[in-house]
Design an enzyme around this catalytic site. Sequence first.
Site, PDB file in Angstrom:
ATOM      1  N   ASP A 392       0.825  -1.201   0.000  1.00 22.02           N
ATOM      2  CA  ASP A 392       0.000   0.000   0.000  1.00 22.02           C
ATOM      3  C   ASP A 392       0.861   1.254   0.000  1.00 22.02           C
ATOM      4  OD1 ASP A 392      -1.255  -2.054   2.299  1.00 22.02           O
ATOM      5  OD2 ASP A 392      -2.521  -1.600   0.584  1.00 22.02           O
ATOM      6  N   ASN A 428      -8.746  -7.884   1.428  1.00 18.09           N
ATOM      7  CA  ASN A 428      -8.434  -6.453   1.487  1.00 18.09           C
ATOM      8  C   ASN A 428      -7.266  -6.215   2.424  1.00 18.09           C
ATOM      9  OD1 ASN A 428     -10.755  -6.807   3.718  1.00 18.09           O
ATOM     10  ND2 ASN A 428      -9.513  -5.018   4.289  1.00 18.09           N
ATOM     11  N   CYS A 429      -6.525  -5.164   2.173  1.00 16.88           N
ATOM     12  CA  CYS A 429      -5.451  -4.753   3.061  1.00 16.88           C
ATOM     13  C   CYS A 429      -5.877  -3.440   3.709  1.00 16.88           C
ATOM     14  CB  CYS A 429      -4.134  -4.629   2.300  1.00 16.88           C
ATOM     15  SG  CYS A 429      -4.217  -3.539   0.880  1.00 16.88           S
ATOM     16  N   ILE A 430      -4.946  -2.581   4.024  1.00 15.19           N
ATOM     17  CA  ILE A 430      -5.290  -1.342   4.720  1.00 15.19           C
ATOM     18  C   ILE A 430      -6.041  -0.363   3.826  1.00 15.19           C
ATOM     19  CG2 ILE A 430      -4.315   0.683   5.891  1.00 15.19           C
ATOM     20  CD1 ILE A 430      -2.083  -1.070   6.887  1.00 15.19           C
ATOM     21  N   ARG A 432      -6.691  -1.206   0.091  1.00 11.76           N
ATOM     22  CA  ARG A 432      -7.117  -1.748  -1.194  1.00 11.76           C
ATOM     23  C   ARG A 432      -8.035  -2.950  -1.059  1.00 11.76           C
ATOM     24  NH1 ARG A 432      -1.592  -1.606  -4.915  1.00 11.76           N
ATOM     25  NH2 ARG A 432      -0.832   0.405  -4.163  1.00 11.76           N
TER      26      ARG A 432
END
Length: 484
Positions: A392, A428-430, A432
């Site tokens: 990210d 999902n990440c932080i 996206r």
Amino acid sequence: MMKFLQRLGKSLMLPVACLPVAGILVGIGYWIDPSGWGAGSNIVSNILYSAGSSIIDNMSVLFAVGVAVGMSVDQEGTSALAGIVSWFVFQQLLGKVAPTVVGDISWLDVAAFAKVNNQFIGILSGIIGAVCYNKFHKTELPEFLGFFSGRRSVAIMTAFITLIISIPMMFLWPFIYGALVAFGEAMISLGPVGAGIYAFFNRLLIPVGLHHALNSVFWFDVAGINDIARFWGTPADVIWNGDFQVTGIYQTGFFPVMMFGLPAGALAMYFTAKDKKKKATAGILLAAALSSFFTGVTEPFEFSFMFLAPGLYVVHALLTAISVAVCAVLPVRAGFNFSAGFVDWVLSFNAPNAVNPWLIIPIGLVVAVIYFFVFYIVIKKFDLKTPGREDDQEEELKIELASNDYTEIATIILAGVGGAENVASIDNCITRLRLEVKDRLKVDEKQIKSAGVKGVLRPAKNSVQVIIGPKVQFVADEFKKLCK
């Protein structure tokens, strides 16, 4: 393959988070009552040691659950149940049934089946559970079997597939275990070099939990070395090669690594983490470093990066090998009953066969410097995705969605990727929303951007990353609901 390993590493972070407290409980309990490993006459030691051991001794189960949840398409609880089902089937068939099934085959060592409660079986169970969940959680059966449709079919299919896999494992497992024992016995004649080679493979085998088979050769009485018992025994028990004290060389070199090297590696990871993620990363790294230093329980730190950055883990194994080999040559011998942490180091001062255990401090300081700079340079040089270094972009953390109608945003994105039938996985990440699609040609980036998101990336053939910003979790939750 790398993507699979990174996803596996991420899945392991949940069970790994349980380990530091276990290591600390065991260490304190063992410190209070070292003679009984916490199970002696001291009731406080007994309680602390037993509580911590209950977690450490069942790492296989933790990994089965964590991997099953983390590798599933929507992290739903049914996948965890599937992982446990797979683990139960493996333990029963390999641990209890296999010895009787293959016991009459003289060239198979049935003793290997006493060692199936390990990380390898846990991770394998979790993967099987996740695969079965991803494949069958939307299965529709005929009406008369309707009760077993959907998620209820997952556990059934998991048990069936694990059964199939267990059959060849009955014959393969003794070979795997036996090969490790044979390798260990071959290293005995090589002295300090053999000790270093042993240490290298000791670390490499930790991800699958098979290091215990190798340890049994050097630490216990499989091949006559019995390093732990001899170290804590009488001077008459010590093995000598001329003026060279063999006893202790398979333990001593781990102290500098566990007490100094790995905490220094954790510090390097903290300094290489992205600024916005340092605070969150510090928590897991500090707990893991304390666990390694205080008790010698290294898994909380090692599992935090071994799958995310396997190359760095190999470097760690090499550094451990060097430490063990060098300490074998130097006039220093220290030993442990539990692991090579601060507690056992202090206690080893009273061991009758210890040799200058205080030298662990200067050796450890040198090892710490080496670990810090090697980890720091390797992570930065190869841009390894260790904790706190996810893909990210920092500016994505400042993104604000054009609208807070998360259901509408998720609906537009779903239409843009070709509908629920075209979505293979959701994560999902932080910042996206990370998707895998079945047909990349159905993805309409223009339509996705019309949802008010800040961008769309296509990092791989069937991968789609939608840049949403810090509120991605809310959009992801709605997206998952729409795909059910």
